[in-house]
Design a protein around this motif. Structure first.
Motif, PDB file in Angstrom:
ATOM      1  N   ASP A 113      42.524  16.585  46.660  1.00 38.44           N
ATOM      2  CA  ASP A 113      41.489  17.210  45.823  1.00 38.44           C
ATOM      3  C   ASP A 113      40.100  16.967  46.379  1.00 38.44           C
ATOM      4  OD1 ASP A 113      43.159  18.212  43.958  1.00 38.44           O
ATOM      5  OD2 ASP A 113      42.952  16.527  42.553  1.00 38.44           O
ATOM      6  N   GLU A 114      39.993  15.978  47.267  1.00 37.15           N
ATOM      7  CA  GLU A 114      38.663  15.591  47.755  1.00 37.15           C
ATOM      8  C   GLU A 114      38.289  16.282  49.059  1.00 37.15           C
ATOM      9  OE1 GLU A 114      38.484  11.054  46.290  1.00 37.15           O
ATOM     10  OE2 GLU A 114      40.344  11.782  47.161  1.00 37.15           O
ATOM     11  N   LEU A 115      39.209  17.090  49.579  1.00 35.99           N
ATOM     12  CA  LEU A 115      38.919  17.881  50.776  1.00 35.99           C
ATOM     13  C   LEU A 115      38.962  19.356  50.395  1.00 35.99           C
ATOM     14  CD1 LEU A 115      41.269  15.997  53.277  1.00 35.99           C
ATOM     15  CD2 LEU A 115      38.759  15.897  53.247  1.00 35.99           C
ATOM     16  N   THR A 116      38.075  20.139  50.990  1.00 37.52           N
ATOM     17  CA  THR A 116      38.113  21.597  50.809  1.00 37.52           C
ATOM     18  C   THR A 116      38.860  22.179  51.997  1.00 37.52           C
ATOM     19  OG1 THR A 116      35.970  21.548  49.698  1.00 37.52           O
ATOM     20  CG2 THR A 116      36.686  23.671  50.586  1.00 37.52           C
ATOM     21  N   VAL A 117      39.956  22.876  51.748  1.00 38.84           N
ATOM     22  CA  VAL A 117      40.721  23.488  52.839  1.00 38.84           C
ATOM     23  C   VAL A 117      40.517  24.996  52.794  1.00 38.84           C
ATOM     24  CG1 VAL A 117      43.014  23.882  53.803  1.00 38.84           C
ATOM     25  CG2 VAL A 117      42.428  21.632  52.848  1.00 38.84           C
ATOM     26  N   ALA A 118      40.132  25.566  53.925  1.00 35.31           N
ATOM     27  CA  ALA A 118      39.979  27.020  54.025  1.00 35.31           C
ATOM     28  C   ALA A 118      40.904  27.519  55.127  1.00 35.31           C
ATOM     29  CB  ALA A 118      38.528  27.386  54.331  1.00 35.31           C
ATOM     30  N   GLU A 119      41.838  28.386  54.761  1.00 32.38           N
ATOM     31  CA  GLU A 119      42.730  28.993  55.753  1.00 32.38           C
ATOM     32  C   GLU A 119      42.105  30.305  56.209  1.00 32.38           C
ATOM     33  OE1 GLU A 119      46.771  29.177  54.399  1.00 32.38           O
ATOM     34  OE2 GLU A 119      46.882  26.992  54.226  1.00 32.38           O
ATOM     35  N   TYR A 120      42.243  30.588  57.487  1.00 28.50           N
ATOM     36  CA  TYR A 120      41.675  31.822  58.022  1.00 28.50           C
ATOM     37  C   TYR A 120      42.559  32.315  59.153  1.00 28.50           C
ATOM     38  CZ  TYR A 120      40.006  29.102  62.039  1.00 28.50           C
ATOM     39  OH  TYR A 120      39.957  28.317  63.164  1.00 28.50           O
ATOM     40  N   ASP A 121      42.510  33.633  59.399  1.00 23.83           N
ATOM     41  CA  ASP A 121      43.258  34.206  60.522  1.00 23.83           C
ATOM     42  C   ASP A 121      42.314  34.632  61.624  1.00 23.83           C
ATOM     43  OD1 ASP A 121      45.874  34.075  59.308  1.00 23.83           O
ATOM     44  OD2 ASP A 121      45.152  35.615  57.922  1.00 23.83           O
ATOM     45  N   ASP A 122      41.156  35.165  61.210  1.00 25.73           N
ATOM     46  CA  ASP A 122      40.226  35.749  62.177  1.00 25.73           C
ATOM     47  C   ASP A 122      38.976  34.867  62.274  1.00 25.73           C
ATOM     48  OD1 ASP A 122      38.509  37.259  63.656  1.00 25.73           O
ATOM     49  OD2 ASP A 122      38.590  39.042  62.341  1.00 25.73           O
ATOM     50  N   PRO A 123      38.664  34.343  63.461  1.00 31.66           N
ATOM     51  CA  PRO A 123      37.461  33.515  63.603  1.00 31.66           C
ATOM     52  C   PRO A 123      36.182  34.216  63.136  1.00 31.66           C
ATOM     53  CG  PRO A 123      38.829  33.306  65.548  1.00 31.66           C
ATOM     54  CD  PRO A 123      39.453  34.389  64.698  1.00 31.66           C
ATOM     55  N   ALA A 124      36.208  35.547  63.068  1.00 33.78           N
ATOM     56  CA  ALA A 124      35.026  36.272  62.587  1.00 33.78           C
ATOM     57  C   ALA A 124      34.728  35.932  61.124  1.00 33.78           C
ATOM     58  CB  ALA A 124      35.227  37.780  62.748  1.00 33.78           C
ATOM     59  N   SER A 125      35.733  35.446  60.387  1.00 34.85           N
ATOM     60  CA  SER A 125      35.504  35.104  58.971  1.00 34.85           C
ATOM     61  C   SER A 125      34.892  33.715  58.802  1.00 34.85           C
ATOM     62  CB  SER A 125      36.815  35.198  58.180  1.00 34.85           C
ATOM     63  OG  SER A 125      37.751  34.281  58.702  1.00 34.85           O
ATOM     64  N   LEU A 126      34.783  32.959  59.888  1.00 36.27           N
ATOM     65  CA  LEU A 126      34.309  31.574  59.772  1.00 36.27           C
ATOM     66  C   LEU A 126      32.862  31.476  59.305  1.00 36.27           C
ATOM     67  CD1 LEU A 126      36.043  29.963  62.876  1.00 36.27           C
ATOM     68  CD2 LEU A 126      36.455  29.422  60.466  1.00 36.27           C
ATOM     69  N   ASP A 127      32.048  32.424  59.733  1.00 39.25           N
ATOM     70  CA  ASP A 127      30.630  32.383  59.370  1.00 39.25           C
ATOM     71  C   ASP A 127      30.484  32.355  57.844  1.00 39.25           C
ATOM     72  OD1 ASP A 127      27.908  32.389  59.466  1.00 39.25           O
ATOM     73  OD2 ASP A 127      27.686  34.372  60.369  1.00 39.25           O
ATOM     74  N   ALA A 128      31.180  33.257  57.164  1.00 32.63           N
ATOM     75  CA  ALA A 128      31.076  33.333  55.693  1.00 32.63           C
ATOM     76  C   ALA A 128      31.657  32.071  55.046  1.00 32.63           C
ATOM     77  CB  ALA A 128      31.803  34.575  55.184  1.00 32.63           C
ATOM     78  N   ILE A 129      32.766  31.563  55.580  1.00 29.64           N
ATOM     79  CA  ILE A 129      33.417  30.375  54.999  1.00 29.64           C
ATOM     80  C   ILE A 129      32.486  29.159  55.110  1.00 29.64           C
ATOM     81  CG2 ILE A 129      35.307  28.727  55.317  1.00 29.64           C
ATOM     82  CD1 ILE A 129      37.027  31.131  56.307  1.00 29.64           C
ATOM     83  N   VAL A 130      31.947  28.963  56.308  1.00 26.57           N
ATOM     84  CA  VAL A 130      31.093  27.805  56.580  1.00 26.57           C
ATOM     85  C   VAL A 130      29.780  27.909  55.782  1.00 26.57           C
ATOM     86  CG1 VAL A 130      29.607  26.905  58.429  1.00 26.57           C
ATOM     87  CG2 VAL A 130      32.058  27.186  58.819  1.00 26.57           C
ATOM     88  N   THR A 131      29.208  29.105  55.729  1.00 29.25           N
ATOM     89  CA  THR A 131      27.947  29.298  55.004  1.00 29.25           C
ATOM     90  C   THR A 131      28.132  28.984  53.526  1.00 29.25           C
ATOM     91  OG1 THR A 131      27.197  30.960  56.573  1.00 29.25           O
ATOM     92  CG2 THR A 131      26.141  30.982  54.415  1.00 29.25           C
ATOM     93  N   SER A 132      29.206  29.480  52.943  1.00 29.29           N
ATOM     94  CA  SER A 132      29.443  29.238  51.519  1.00 29.29           C
ATOM     95  C   SER A 132      29.627  27.735  51.248  1.00 29.29           C
ATOM     96  CB  SER A 132      30.675  30.061  51.118  1.00 29.29           C
ATOM     97  OG  SER A 132      31.262  29.528  49.987  1.00 29.29           O
ATOM     98  N   PHE A 133      30.381  27.045  52.109  1.00 29.68           N
ATOM     99  CA  PHE A 133      30.602  25.603  51.918  1.00 29.68           C
ATOM    100  C   PHE A 133      29.287  24.828  52.039  1.00 29.68           C
ATOM    101  CE2 PHE A 133      31.296  21.463  54.001  1.00 29.68           C
ATOM    102  CZ  PHE A 133      31.996  20.824  52.997  1.00 29.68           C
ATOM    103  N   LEU A 134      28.510  25.123  53.072  1.00 28.95           N
ATOM    104  CA  LEU A 134      27.288  24.337  53.304  1.00 28.95           C
ATOM    105  C   LEU A 134      26.222  24.628  52.246  1.00 28.95           C
ATOM    106  CD1 LEU A 134      27.127  24.414  57.208  1.00 28.95           C
ATOM    107  CD2 LEU A 134      27.827  22.523  55.727  1.00 28.95           C
ATOM    108  N   GLU A 135      26.207  25.873  51.738  1.00 28.04           N
ATOM    109  CA  GLU A 135      25.268  26.197  50.643  1.00 28.04           C
ATOM    110  C   GLU A 135      25.578  25.314  49.424  1.00 28.04           C
ATOM    111  OE1 GLU A 135      22.555  28.186  50.500  1.00 28.04           O
ATOM    112  OE2 GLU A 135      22.845  28.396  52.658  1.00 28.04           O
ATOM    113  N   GLU A 136      26.871  25.104  49.170  1.00 22.35           N
ATOM    114  CA  GLU A 136      27.262  24.270  48.015  1.00 22.35           C
ATOM    115  C   GLU A 136      26.922  22.807  48.234  1.00 22.35           C
ATOM    116  OE1 GLU A 136      31.056  24.511  46.204  1.00 22.35           O
ATOM    117  OE2 GLU A 136      31.057  26.701  46.235  1.00 22.35           O
ATOM    118  N   CYS A 137      26.853  22.388  49.494  1.00 26.44           N
ATOM    119  CA  CYS A 137      26.534  20.974  49.800  1.00 26.44           C
ATOM    120  C   CYS A 137      25.054  20.677  49.598  1.00 26.44           C
ATOM    121  CB  CYS A 137      26.860  20.654  51.271  1.00 26.44           C
ATOM    122  SG  CYS A 137      28.601  20.708  51.628  1.00 26.44           S
ATOM    123  N   ARG A 138      24.222  21.704  49.643  1.00 20.13           N
ATOM    124  CA  ARG A 138      22.769  21.472  49.604  1.00 20.13           C
ATOM    125  C   ARG A 138      22.304  21.057  48.213  1.00 20.13           C
ATOM    126  NH1 ARG A 138      20.184  22.827  54.263  1.00 20.13           N
ATOM    127  NH2 ARG A 138      21.388  24.117  55.667  1.00 20.13           N
TER     128      ARG A 138
END
Ligand code: 6K6
Length: 138
Positions: A113-138
């Motif tokens: 529960d203490e780790l956020t796991v994001a599964e992805y197939d296309d590296p092109a989707s990483l930008d949105a995944i990473v941006t959303s996670f880091l926005e929540e960390c701020r």
């Protein structure tokens, strides 16, 4: 924001180019403390460091980090250890995983529960995944 990127080194370097791509993305959000993880020639560059020096330096960077992002598709003892320390230190940690490969993700990562796991197939989707996670960390 200081970001600790974790990726396999002695666990296997087949994803090193992907690590470099993720580090480029992360650099748009803050300072990546572990850019060397994405360098092709890491082994020759850092051969002068003892295992203890690598361990102590990496833990000091991890302690300082505001967020941890790990690419966990290639299993790595070191990355698993870093994630455990990140959880113990209550650092927000994102684990990026591509399903469908040879090895399924460890239950100790996907089941936490203490780790956020994001599964992805296309590296092109990483930008949105990473941006959303880091926005929540701020
Ligand atoms: C010298 C000779 C071979 O490799 C080196 C340099 N090694 C390392 N340098 C910096 N960080 C390292 C090194 N080895 C492991 N790490 C840390 O553990 C990184 O932060 C990675 O996220 C993680 C990789 O662990 P393993 O078990 O796959 O090596």
């Amino acid at each position: 924001m200081d970001i600790y990127f974790a990726g396999s080194i002695r666990g296997g370097r087949s994803d090193v180019d992907l690590y470099a791509r993720i580090i480029d993305l992360l650099n748009g959000h803050g300072e990546v403390l572990t850019e060397h993880v994405g360098q092709q020639d890491l082994e020759t560059q850092e051969a002068a460091l003892s295992d203890r020096e690598i361990h102590d330096q990496d833990l000091a960077w991890l302690r300082r980090a505001d967020a941890v992002v790990a690419e966990v598709t290639v299993p790595s003892l070191g990355v698993g250890y870093e994630l455990g320390r990140a959880v113990a230190w209550e650092k927000p940690a994102l684990c990026l995983y591509r399903p469908g490969g040879e090895r399924d993700l460890s239950a100790m990562v996907r089941g936490s529960d203490e780790l956020t796991v994001a599964e992805y197939d296309d590296p092109a989707s990483l930008d949105a995944i990473v941006t959303s996670f880091l926005e929540e960390c701020r």
